[in-house]
Design an enzyme around this catalytic site. Structure first.
Site, PDB file in Angstrom:
ATOM      1  N   SER A 176       4.427  83.696 -13.548  1.00 57.46           N
ATOM      2  CA  SER A 176       4.621  83.607 -12.106  1.00 57.46           C
ATOM      3  C   SER A 176       5.653  82.520 -11.821  1.00 57.46           C
ATOM      4  O   SER A 176       6.765  82.591 -12.335  1.00 57.46           O
ATOM      5  CB  SER A 176       3.281  83.325 -11.405  1.00 57.46           C
ATOM      6  OG  SER A 176       3.432  83.331  -9.998  1.00 57.46           O
ATOM      7  N   THR A 177       5.289  81.508 -11.055  1.00 60.01           N
ATOM      8  CA  THR A 177       6.246  80.480 -10.637  1.00 60.01           C
ATOM      9  C   THR A 177       6.949  79.843 -11.833  1.00 60.01           C
ATOM     10  O   THR A 177       6.307  79.357 -12.752  1.00 60.01           O
ATOM     11  CB  THR A 177       5.530  79.377  -9.825  1.00 60.01           C
ATOM     12  OG1 THR A 177       4.723  79.995  -8.824  1.00 60.01           O
ATOM     13  CG2 THR A 177       6.535  78.448  -9.168  1.00 60.01           C
ATOM     14  N   HIS A 203       5.245  87.874 -11.400  1.00 62.04           N
ATOM     15  CA  HIS A 203       4.984  87.956  -9.959  1.00 62.04           C
ATOM     16  C   HIS A 203       6.318  87.861  -9.229  1.00 62.04           C
ATOM     17  O   HIS A 203       6.940  86.802  -9.163  1.00 62.04           O
ATOM     18  CB  HIS A 203       4.060  86.818  -9.510  1.00 62.04           C
ATOM     19  CG  HIS A 203       2.695  86.897 -10.102  1.00 62.04           C
ATOM     20  ND1 HIS A 203       1.816  85.835 -10.076  1.00 62.04           N
ATOM     21  CD2 HIS A 203       2.044  87.893 -10.746  1.00 62.04           C
ATOM     22  CE1 HIS A 203       0.684  86.175 -10.661  1.00 62.04           C
ATOM     23  NE2 HIS A 203       0.805  87.431 -11.088  1.00 62.04           N
ATOM     24  N   MET A 297       1.453  79.750 -11.005  1.00 63.67           N
ATOM     25  CA  MET A 297       0.318  79.217 -10.257  1.00 63.67           C
ATOM     26  C   MET A 297      -0.767  80.278 -10.150  1.00 63.67           C
ATOM     27  O   MET A 297      -0.510  81.478 -10.236  1.00 63.67           O
ATOM     28  CB  MET A 297       0.761  78.765  -8.865  1.00 63.67           C
ATOM     29  CG  MET A 297       1.312  79.851  -7.971  1.00 63.67           C
ATOM     30  SD  MET A 297       1.905  79.182  -6.395  1.00 63.67           S
ATOM     31  CE  MET A 297       2.475  80.697  -5.604  1.00 63.67           C
ATOM     32  N   ASP A 300      -4.256  84.450 -12.317  1.00 66.01           N
ATOM     33  CA  ASP A 300      -3.993  85.789 -12.828  1.00 66.01           C
ATOM     34  C   ASP A 300      -3.720  85.733 -14.328  1.00 66.01           C
ATOM     35  O   ASP A 300      -2.973  84.876 -14.798  1.00 66.01           O
ATOM     36  CB  ASP A 300      -2.787  86.393 -12.098  1.00 66.01           C
ATOM     37  CG  ASP A 300      -2.630  87.872 -12.389  1.00 66.01           C
ATOM     38  OD1 ASP A 300      -3.633  88.535 -12.674  1.00 66.01           O
ATOM     39  OD2 ASP A 300      -1.480  88.358 -12.322  1.00 66.01           O
TER      40      ASP A 300
END
Length: 361
Positions: A176-177, A203, A297, A300
């Site tokens: 993600s991030t 993401h 973050m 998941d």
């Protein structure tokens, strides 16, 4: 920041957007210490205010978001979150900004801006808060900001004699991030000889995952494309989950995976979700299976790691020192089901170690 409210600079050439973004951040517990109408003002504000984070519009007069990000990273390294419109041109520019040092991006809404931004307020506040915690000072190939490519050494996975890879391995990578450059590095370090079937869940909103797949394809030996419903892959091929769709593994036969895309409800507040891909892979793949959780973050992927481990697969997580945001990897590690925690430079070799058998010479 030192435990207090994050301090932000908001850069956008639209007075309306600056006001909307600033109001949402302030309401979410982030202090907006300056607003900038263009890239030049953004660079000046960063030098003057020493903020924790910058939200940077892509297209601005005098100095655009790319140039401003590059100058900020050179003169006063500060975490930058790009705010990008949903256009092909902005997608290209956004990824270039990531190359110049931006941590991540958030898609600007279209249409009724105020209504849509209000709906996305919580997401924006969450990602700005996470990006504000990223350490971008003195970025090198071993730090969370500014990852270099191709640093893995093939010899690390081949200690002696000849090596052979297990037949038909499947690799699932979730992030993600801060993830795009990390994913690019892992895939660029992964040799085609390993013959993996690779599923990537980053993401990322719809409209950007196609460009992301093209970037990985250009930077790795693997044939990488954006997933479509019913897509099949064999060895040496990879699929990137399409934005706003879950990517489930529908079946696995004769070394080939088939996926289906769904618009089922978000899982862990995201779609695509890593958990969906990992869980369905664990259910149907009966050859070697490896799950990897990179920077990001939230939680998941934690349940997906449990499922892969329970199915007899191998699991890895990126370490805290090289993660931009140590959220997803931490939650994965906390399950007790992660076999190896590795810096980003060693992730590809960690994958190879799980599918390599040594043959005496």
């Amino acid at each position: 920041m030192a435990g207090g409210r994050p301090r932000a600079v908001v850069a956008d050439d639209s007075h309306f957007m600056r006001s909307v973004i600033s109001d949402m951040l302030e309401e979410g517990g982030i202090d907006v210490v300056a607003q900038a109408r263009n890239g030049r003002e953004a660079v000046e504000a960063v030098g003057r205010e020493d903020p924790d984070v910058v939200t940077m519009d892509v297209e601005m007069p005098e100095l655009d978001g790319i140039e401003a990000t590059e100058r900020i990273m050179a003169e006063h390294p500060t975490p930058v979150l790009m705010l990008s419109a949903h256009t092909d041109e902005d997608a290209d520019v956004t990824f270039e900004a990531l190359d110049r040092g931006a941590v991540d991006f958030f898609r600007k809404p279209g249409g009724e801006v105020s209504m849509e931004m209000s709906r996305l307020k919580d997401q924006l506040v969450e990602i700005v808060t996470s990006v504000a915690e990223v350490d971008v000072g003195g970025a090198t190939g071993h730090s969370a900001g500014g990852v270099t490519r191709g640093t893995a050494s093939p010899s690390a996975a081949e200690p002696s004699g000849e090596t052979s890879y297990a037949a038909n391995p499947t690799l699932i990578v979730g992030s993600s991030t801060g993830g795009p450059k990390m994913v690019e590095q892992v895939l660029s370090d992964l040799p085609l000889a390993a013959d993996c079937r690779v599923l990537i869940v980053q993401h990322m909103p719809d409209g950007f995952t196609g460009r992301f797949a093209e970037r990985i394809d250009a930077r790795s030996d693997y044939d990488v494309r954006e997933a479509t419903d019913g897509a099949r892959i064999g060895g040496g091929e990879a699929l990137v989950a399409a934005g706003d769709s879950h990517m489930a593994v529908k079946n696995y036969r004769n070394g080939r995976l088939r996926v289906k895309l769904t618009d089922d409800a978000p899982v862990n507040s995201v779609r695509p979700a890593v958990d969906v891909t990992m869980r369905t892979a664990a259910d149907v793949v009966d050859d070697p299976l490896v799950g990897v959780i990179l920077t990001g973050m939230g939680e998941d992927g934690a349940d997906g790691i449990r499922r892969i481990k329970a199915a007899g697969g191998h699991t890895l997580a990126q370490d805290e020192a090289t993660s931009a945001v140590y959220g997803m990897p931490r939650r994965a590690v906390e399950t007790g089901c992660v076999d190896d925690v590795l810096p980003i430079d060693e992730v590809a070799n960690g994958i190879l170690d799980t599918i390599t058998t040594e043959v005496s010479s």
